[in-house]
Design a protein around this motif. Sequence first.
Motif, mmCIF file in Angstrom:
data_model
loop_
_atom_site.group_PDB
_atom_site.id
_atom_site.type_symbol
_atom_site.label_atom_id
_atom_site.label_comp_id
_atom_site.label_asym_id
_atom_site.label_seq_id
_atom_site.Cartn_x
_atom_site.Cartn_y
_atom_site.Cartn_z
ATOM 1 N N GLN A 46 -27.813 -24.092 28.053
ATOM 2 C CA GLN A 46 -26.618 -24.689 28.645
ATOM 3 C C GLN A 46 -26.839 -25.016 30.122
ATOM 4 O O GLN A 46 -26.320 -26.011 30.623
ATOM 5 N N ALA A 47 -27.628 -24.196 30.812
ATOM 6 C CA ALA A 47 -27.940 -24.474 32.217
ATOM 7 C C ALA A 47 -28.763 -25.755 32.338
ATOM 8 O O ALA A 47 -28.506 -26.591 33.217
ATOM 9 N N ILE A 48 -29.736 -25.933 31.460
ATOM 10 C CA ILE A 48 -30.541 -27.165 31.475
ATOM 11 C C ILE A 48 -29.664 -28.354 31.129
ATOM 12 O O ILE A 48 -29.733 -29.399 31.777
ATOM 13 N N LEU A 49 -28.822 -28.193 30.134
ATOM 14 C CA LEU A 49 -27.925 -29.274 29.717
ATOM 15 C C LEU A 49 -26.960 -29.661 30.836
ATOM 16 O O LEU A 49 -26.575 -30.822 30.965
ATOM 17 N N SER A 50 -26.593 -28.705 31.676
ATOM 18 C CA SER A 50 -25.647 -28.985 32.761
ATOM 19 C C SER A 50 -26.188 -30.020 33.744
ATOM 20 O O SER A 50 -25.419 -30.737 34.371
ATOM 21 N N TRP A 51 -27.505 -30.117 33.880
ATOM 22 C CA TRP A 51 -28.096 -31.122 34.775
ATOM 23 C C TRP A 51 -27.798 -32.534 34.285
ATOM 24 O O TRP A 51 -27.704 -33.467 35.079
ATOM 25 N N PHE A 52 -27.652 -32.691 32.971
ATOM 26 C CA PHE A 52 -27.487 -34.020 32.389
ATOM 27 C C PHE A 52 -26.030 -34.429 32.212
ATOM 28 O O PHE A 52 -25.756 -35.607 32.007
ATOM 29 N N ALA A 76 -21.998 -37.962 24.855
ATOM 30 C CA ALA A 76 -23.065 -38.971 24.765
ATOM 31 C C ALA A 76 -24.288 -38.528 25.567
ATOM 32 O O ALA A 76 -25.425 -38.665 25.096
ATOM 33 N N SER A 77 -24.067 -37.977 26.750
ATOM 34 C CA SER A 77 -25.184 -37.486 27.561
ATOM 35 C C SER A 77 -25.904 -36.337 26.866
ATOM 36 O O SER A 77 -27.135 -36.285 26.817
ATOM 37 N N ALA A 78 -25.145 -35.410 26.317
ATOM 38 C CA ALA A 78 -25.741 -34.263 25.636
ATOM 39 C C ALA A 78 -26.506 -34.705 24.389
ATOM 40 O O ALA A 78 -27.621 -34.227 24.138
ATOM 41 N N ARG A 79 -25.938 -35.618 23.635
ATOM 42 C CA ARG A 79 -26.633 -36.102 22.439
ATOM 43 C C ARG A 79 -27.896 -36.874 22.809
ATOM 44 O O ARG A 79 -28.895 -36.827 22.096
#
Length: 181
Positions: free
Chosen positions: A32-38, A50-53
Amino acid sequence: ATRIYQVDECTNVFAARSLATSKILGAADLFQAILSWFVRTASRSEDLFASARFVMLEIFWLNVFLIALATRERIFSRAGLAALVGAATLAPLWDYGLEVRHDNLLLTGLLLTWCLVRLRPAGLQAYFVIGAVAVILQFVAFKSFVYTVPISVAILVLPPLGFNSPRWKLVLAWVAGVLGA
């Protein structure tokens, strides 16, 4: 892009957005921390998902590539392209590989570990990276130990053929990777 969102995906995107906006509302993992950058710049739910996918699409294709690479075939050979196409047609990857789940990043780490041992005579650097990946994956998904411990033990007890370094050096390199991570 139009698949139904699962509850785990919504939880991961919510936690990533909370981390991105410094409004931490509970526990978060490394995924989730890595995903938060995006998802930092997204202002609407549609953009968040859309960003997460999109991130998961990139991880999906990385996993397909690593599966084909693990066959030891040259990617641009006929057999390598067949391995790539074969990996791309695996049904479980299409079922879950595009969802915003930590399992996909866990698979990437396991495939990376496998490739580090299979592709060339594994050196001490490879064992260092394998140890580091084993620890980092614990912060991605708690259940990682179910996979990383047996694989690490197998790699340490049965080093790949053609590798003549003493096992104590392999263990030392692996432990250094663990401590480094």
